[in-house]
Design a protein around this motif. Structure first.
Motif, PDB file in Angstrom:
ATOM      1  N   HIS A 260       0.884  -1.280  -0.023  1.00 46.03           N
ATOM      2  CA  HIS A 260      -0.059   0.052   0.192  1.00 46.03           C
ATOM      3  C   HIS A 260       0.898   1.156  -0.224  1.00 46.03           C
ATOM      4  O   HIS A 260       0.462   2.142  -0.848  1.00 46.03           O
ATOM      5  CB  HIS A 260      -0.832   0.009   1.323  1.00 46.03           C
ATOM      6  CG  HIS A 260      -2.009   0.906   1.108  1.00 46.03           C
ATOM      7  ND1 HIS A 260      -3.286   0.740   1.731  1.00 46.03           N
ATOM      8  CD2 HIS A 260      -2.131   2.164   0.709  1.00 46.03           C
ATOM      9  CE1 HIS A 260      -4.124   1.727   1.672  1.00 46.03           C
ATOM     10  NE2 HIS A 260      -3.352   2.732   0.665  1.00 46.03           N
ATOM     11  N   ARG A 264       0.945   4.182  -2.765  1.00 42.10           N
ATOM     12  CA  ARG A 264       0.928   5.519  -2.462  1.00 42.10           C
ATOM     13  C   ARG A 264       2.224   6.513  -2.807  1.00 42.10           C
ATOM     14  O   ARG A 264       1.855   7.560  -3.295  1.00 42.10           O
ATOM     15  CB  ARG A 264       0.603   5.644  -0.983  1.00 42.10           C
ATOM     16  CG  ARG A 264       0.275   7.095  -0.439  1.00 42.10           C
ATOM     17  CD  ARG A 264       0.085   6.895   0.976  1.00 42.10           C
ATOM     18  NE  ARG A 264      -1.135   6.300   1.471  1.00 42.10           N
ATOM     19  CZ  ARG A 264      -1.136   5.593   2.634  1.00 42.10           C
ATOM     20  NH1 ARG A 264      -0.327   5.318   3.403  1.00 42.10           N
ATOM     21  NH2 ARG A 264      -2.394   4.953   2.783  1.00 42.10           N
ATOM     22  N   MET A 295      -7.104   1.233  -2.259  1.00 43.35           N
ATOM     23  CA  MET A 295      -5.928   2.246  -2.609  1.00 43.35           C
ATOM     24  C   MET A 295      -6.362   3.239  -3.618  1.00 43.35           C
ATOM     25  O   MET A 295      -5.921   4.241  -3.776  1.00 43.35           O
ATOM     26  CB  MET A 295      -4.599   1.536  -3.164  1.00 43.35           C
ATOM     27  CG  MET A 295      -3.875   0.462  -1.867  1.00 43.35           C
ATOM     28  SD  MET A 295      -2.668  -0.432  -2.921  1.00 43.35           S
ATOM     29  CE  MET A 295      -2.657  -1.888  -1.741  1.00 43.35           C
ATOM     30  N   ASP A 299      -6.208   6.837  -1.960  1.00 43.21           N
ATOM     31  CA  ASP A 299      -4.834   7.299  -2.330  1.00 43.21           C
ATOM     32  C   ASP A 299      -4.922   8.295  -3.721  1.00 43.21           C
ATOM     33  O   ASP A 299      -4.088   8.854  -4.064  1.00 43.21           O
ATOM     34  CB  ASP A 299      -4.073   6.488  -2.027  1.00 43.21           C
ATOM     35  CG  ASP A 299      -3.501   6.152  -0.869  1.00 43.21           C
ATOM     36  OD1 ASP A 299      -3.251   6.982   0.219  1.00 43.21           O
ATOM     37  OD2 ASP A 299      -3.499   4.954  -0.425  1.00 43.21           O
ATOM     38  N   LYS A 342      -1.927  11.288  -7.361  1.00 38.22           N
ATOM     39  CA  LYS A 342      -2.295  10.723  -6.010  1.00 38.22           C
ATOM     40  C   LYS A 342      -3.180  12.077  -5.492  1.00 38.22           C
ATOM     41  O   LYS A 342      -2.850  13.132  -5.468  1.00 38.22           O
ATOM     42  CB  LYS A 342      -1.130  10.540  -5.158  1.00 38.22           C
ATOM     43  CG  LYS A 342      -0.517   9.152  -5.453  1.00 38.22           C
ATOM     44  CD  LYS A 342      -0.933   8.046  -5.795  1.00 38.22           C
ATOM     45  CE  LYS A 342      -0.267   6.678  -6.152  1.00 38.22           C
ATOM     46  NZ  LYS A 342       0.581   7.224  -7.443  1.00 38.22           N
TER      47      LYS A 342
END
Length: 448
Positions: A260, A264, A295, A299, A342
């Motif tokens: 993760h 990110r 995710m 993110d 992101k």
């Protein structure tokens, strides 16, 4: 017993015992690895040299010396050693161990070290059974666990024990143990350097696993009359490696956390590495897929709304094709998410709104926002003065409020400006200006 009296020999067990047991260190200085605990001036060595045993939890991966340390401490402290396995034992076994410790103390005044392997597998009531006896000093409790004791050991027991964290053995540590094994055994085979490295890699930081594999392989090579053990011989003698990976344990959560954070952090190479580590260790690919969806929403969100569809498509592909074809779709999703812009703005907006609703009163829906499917509802004012956006320029009703009455307009969603959110922010700023102009016109009309 003084430290010096147990630091000067290596006593191998019966030749009939497994190699890992034959080579179990018989003195503190014979232990390889864990120098952050056992080196000069380090906490566990100081505790052992003090001559005063204390209850502790030894937390670390398999094959790193937890059982060995417990046995050595019983020798150092000249204490009775009682071992239980939480996998095989129950309350009756705990009671028997307590009774034995009491008998030893009454018979010759000798203290007991009670060692519980895999202590995290005991339930709360089983762990609680130790508490009064630890308090009374009947025995020193040493628990061994591969799981985070903060989650798996009762707070009451944890507060009475010092936690020592053991590390997986390094390749250098494993090489030293490998050499010790070869020096202790008489056989005619030699190992190529590549074969040694492969065996160490197979063991994955677990000394016991490496010694068991080494013993098995030597037997296999003796039977096949092999003189030199190379990579081919290792691969023929050993089954496929089983990585250190527990689907419900710390390694599982550590690795999904690493995946993760790599996604990110926009590191596609690290992300696909952790994906492959988890798949190699036996993780459920669809669980990984679900985490990838998380995710995508947490993110990336509105910075690239396509990311959630990419991950859902990858999960559906895996469901249709299975392994290995479906795993490639998951890999593609991991790479896409890693490279995508992101933003956690959607995630934060959701959290802020949930927190606001949780503490706010239950506000009624304004009349103009209510649906009116019946004549009675229309007569009661449901939907009255609702303005249909498509009847207005740019399909936007400037100045309209969609919040409950008397509730202030709150900006939960704050775009970051990354990816698509850059355009979203521009659009929201434009609409905000229209709202401001509408409010100014309304205010001017009231004054005139």
């Amino acid at each position: 017993m003084p430290m010096s009296s147990v630091n000067n020999f290596l006593d191998l067990h019966s030749p009939a015992a497994p190699l890992a047991e034959q080579l179990r260190p018989q003195a503190i200085d014979d232990i390889i690895g864990q120098q952050h605990l056992l080196g000069e001036g380090k906490p566990l060595r100081i505790a052992i040299e003090s001559g005063k045993p204390h209850s502790m939890i030894l937390w670390g991966p398999p094959g790193t010396g937890k059982t060995t340390l417990a046995r050595l401490m019983s020798r150092v402290f000249n204490a009775e050693f009682i071992a239980l396995s939480a996998v095989l034992s129950g309350i009756k076994d705990i009671r028997n161990a307590i009774e034995k410790a009491q008998a030893v103390l009454q018979r010759n005044g000798r203290h007991t070290i009670l060692f519980v392997d895999e202590v995290h597998r005991f339930n709360k009531s089983q762990q609680d059974a130790f508490l009064p006896h630890v308090e009374q000093g009947l025995f020193t409790f040493i628990g061994a666990t591969t799981e985070n004791p903060s989650f798996e050991v009762n707070n009451a027991l944890l507060s009475r024990a010092q936690v020592y964290t053991l590390s997986a053995l390094t390749d250098d540590d494993m090489s030293l143990i490998f050499n010790r094994a070869l020096n202790s055994m008489s056989f005619r085979q030699t190992f190529t350097n590549e074969a040694r490295q492969l065996i160490i890699a197979y063991a994955d930081g677990d000394a016991r696993r490496m010694l068991n594999m080494l013993e098995h392989m030597i037997i296999a090579c003796e039977n096949s009359k092999t003189d030199e053990i190379d990579i081919s011989a290792v691969q023929n003698a050993l089954s496929r490696s089983s990585r250190r990976f527990d689907k419900s344990g710390d390694a599982f959560y550590d690795q999904i956390s690493a995946l993760h954070k790599s996604v990110r952090g926009s590191s596609p190479d690290a992300a696909i590495y952790w994906l492959c580590r988890m798949l190699d260790g036996g993780a459920d690919p669809l669980y990984i897929g679900r985490r990838l969806i998380r995710m995508a929403t947490e993110d990336i969100g509105m910075a690239d709304p396509r990311s959630i569809q990419v991950t859902i498509n990858a999960c559906e592909t895996y469901e249709r094709l299975g392994s290995p074809e479906g795993e490639l779709a998951l890999a593609q999703a991991v790479l896409y998410l890693s490279c995508a812009p992101k933003s956690n703005a959607a995630y934060l907006a959701y959290k802020k709104a949930r927190a606001y609703v949780a503490k706010d009163k239950s506000r009624p829906v304004p009349m103009h926002l209510r649906n009116a499917p019946t004549q009675l509802m229309k007569e009661m004012g449901y939907g009255d003065k609702y303005r249909y956006v498509h009847d207005y320029p740019e399909a936007y009703v400037a100045g309209e409020s969609y919040f409950p009455e008397e509730m202030p307009d709150i900006q939960f969603y704050q775009p970051t400006g990354n990816g698509l959110e850059n355009k979203i922010q521009e659009k929201l700023n434009y609409l905000h200006n229209l709202d401001q102009k509408a409010k100014e016109r309304k205010s001017f009309g009231k004054k005139s």
